[in-house]
Write a protein that holds these residues in place. Structure first.
Motif, short mmCIF file in Angstrom:
data_model
loop_
_atom_site.label_atom_id
_atom_site.label_comp_id
_atom_site.label_asym_id
_atom_site.label_seq_id
_atom_site.Cartn_x
_atom_site.Cartn_y
_atom_site.Cartn_z
N LEU A 146 0.84 -1.19 0.00
CA LEU A 146 0.00 0.00 0.00
C LEU A 146 0.88 1.25 0.00
O LEU A 146 1.88 1.32 0.72
N TYR A 147 0.48 2.21 -0.83
CA TYR A 147 1.19 3.48 -0.95
C TYR A 147 0.23 4.64 -0.72
O TYR A 147 -0.95 4.55 -1.07
N HIS A 148 0.77 5.70 -0.15
CA HIS A 148 0.04 6.96 -0.15
C HIS A 148 0.21 7.63 -1.51
O HIS A 148 0.98 7.17 -2.36
N VAL A 149 -0.49 8.73 -1.70
CA VAL A 149 -0.36 9.51 -2.92
C VAL A 149 0.72 10.57 -2.72
O VAL A 149 0.82 11.18 -1.64
N PHE A 150 1.59 10.75 -3.73
CA PHE A 150 2.62 11.78 -3.68
C PHE A 150 1.99 13.12 -3.32
O PHE A 150 0.89 13.43 -3.77
N PRO A 151 2.63 13.94 -2.45
CA PRO A 151 4.02 13.89 -1.99
C PRO A 151 4.23 13.18 -0.65
O PRO A 151 5.33 13.28 -0.09
N ALA A 210 10.15 15.25 -2.09
CA ALA A 210 9.50 16.08 -3.10
C ALA A 210 10.44 17.09 -3.75
O ALA A 210 10.04 17.76 -4.71
N THR A 211 11.67 17.22 -3.26
CA THR A 211 12.58 18.24 -3.79
C THR A 211 13.58 17.70 -4.79
O THR A 211 14.24 18.48 -5.48
N ARG A 212 13.71 16.37 -4.91
CA ARG A 212 14.69 15.82 -5.85
C ARG A 212 14.20 15.97 -7.29
O ARG A 212 13.00 16.16 -7.55
N THR A 213 15.11 15.85 -8.24
CA THR A 213 14.76 15.93 -9.66
C THR A 213 14.32 14.55 -10.14
O THR A 213 15.08 13.59 -10.09
N PRO A 214 13.08 14.42 -10.61
CA PRO A 214 12.57 13.11 -11.02
C PRO A 214 13.03 12.73 -12.43
O PRO A 214 13.47 13.58 -13.21
N ASN A 215 12.89 11.45 -12.75
CA ASN A 215 13.24 10.92 -14.08
C ASN A 215 11.99 10.61 -14.89
O ASN A 215 12.03 9.76 -15.79
N VAL A 216 10.88 11.28 -14.58
CA VAL A 216 9.59 11.04 -15.23
C VAL A 216 8.93 12.38 -15.53
O VAL A 216 9.32 13.41 -14.96
N PRO A 217 7.95 12.41 -16.45
CA PRO A 217 7.33 13.69 -16.82
C PRO A 217 6.64 14.40 -15.66
O PRO A 217 6.62 15.62 -15.60
#
Length: 303
Positions: free
Chosen positions: A98-103, A108-115
């Protein structure tokens, strides 16, 4: 002789307090059954979701998640999900995360590898169960020996930006359509919130379990989302993409008007009883009963 003269002032004060407490004291509400379903598979998409294999097996973890909403504290006791397996494979294990929803639970401050990370599952799970101790596989039902999904996301088909839009496998896949039912040895006790459900299946042959898509928006016999909440689409990631996630439809399939998918699953449980403020008449009856009993005892003492 009046009731006041029969009962000492101290006792009368205590009984009055008891009566007041009985009237306003919160009492537990009755538990209600809970059920949620995204509905039956629609044959549009099949997505890999499996735990990593033993060391040296080369089987890397892949996770697919779809969302659900709870509007009050709920204990989730069991789940089902439907997917494809080869006719030669046996199911050897199941994991439910089970996961929560972002953030939430995310950097939340890192640079993601997704759109985008908006509306994705969080970076890390917050709870999980795995067979054989955390959950039991209640049943594995073959619904169709030859079910076809028009497209699929397989291992090796998940890529970081800017190469995420592959169209998916691009052709149909066929296998045994199976519905896996699991019971949680220790239920998930969850407060009201928006969550992602991520099942993973291990197969004896090392092949891949493919979770089948369901209609989005949800149609009967699926369960509509509560008012004020948005039914989010299915997300996927592999070990190389972690902790980021990609949208199966918008990011991977893509196109001018990209499709969006749910995944076929259901959850069963019961709401956790909460307080009802004010016991009202039952509390008043209890308090008066205590008052009369004490008065009767005082009469006996006076006599």
């Amino acid at each position: 002789m009046t009731l006041e003269t029969l009962i000492p002032l101290k006792a009368r004060t205590g009984i009055a307090a008891l009566a007041f407490a009985a009237v306003v004291m919160p009492l537990p509400a009755a538990a209600d059954s809970f059920f949620f379903s995204t509905g039956n598979p629609d044959g549009l998409m099949a997505t890999t979701t499996r735990p990593s294999g033993p060391s040296g097996s080369g089987i890397q973890e892949t996770e697919t998640g779809d969302d659900f909403v709870l509007t009050q504290q709920t204990s989730i006791t069991s789940a089902t999900f439907t997917g494809l397996i080869p006719s030669t494979a046996n199911i050897t294990g199941v994991v439910v995360e089970l996961y929560h929803v972002f953030p939430n639970d995310s950097n939340a401050t890192r640079t993601p590898n997704v759109p985008t990370r908006a509306n994705s599952p969080s970076d890390v799970e917050f709870d999980s169960r795995a067979s054989p101790s955390g959950l039991t596989i209640s049943s594995i039902m073959i619904l169709n020996p030859n079910f076809t999904a028009q497209n699929a996301v397989l291992p090796g088909g998940i890529h970081p930006s800017p190469f995420q839009t592959t169209g998916g496998l691009g052709f149909a896949v066929t296998g045994q359509e199976v519905r896996i039912s699991v019971t949680f040895t220790s239920p998930f006790d969850l407060p009201a919130d928006h969550y992602f459900f991520v099942p993973q299946v291990s197969l004896s042959s090392g092949d891949t379990f493919l979770w089948l898509s369901a209609p989005r928006p949800i149609v009967p016999p699926g369960t509509a989302f509560p008012p004020g909440f948005t039914d989010l689409q299915t997300w996927v990631r592999d070990e190389a993409l972690q902790p980021d996630w990609l949208r199966v439809g918008t990011d991977i399939v893509g196109g001018t008007t990209p499709p969006t998918f749910n995944a076929s699953f259901s959850l069963t449980g019961e709401t956790v009883p909460g307080p009802i403020v004010g016991a009202g008449l039952p509390g008043l009856i209890l308090a008066c009963g205590a008052l009369l009993a004490l008065a009767h005892r005082r009469r006996q003492l006076v006599a």
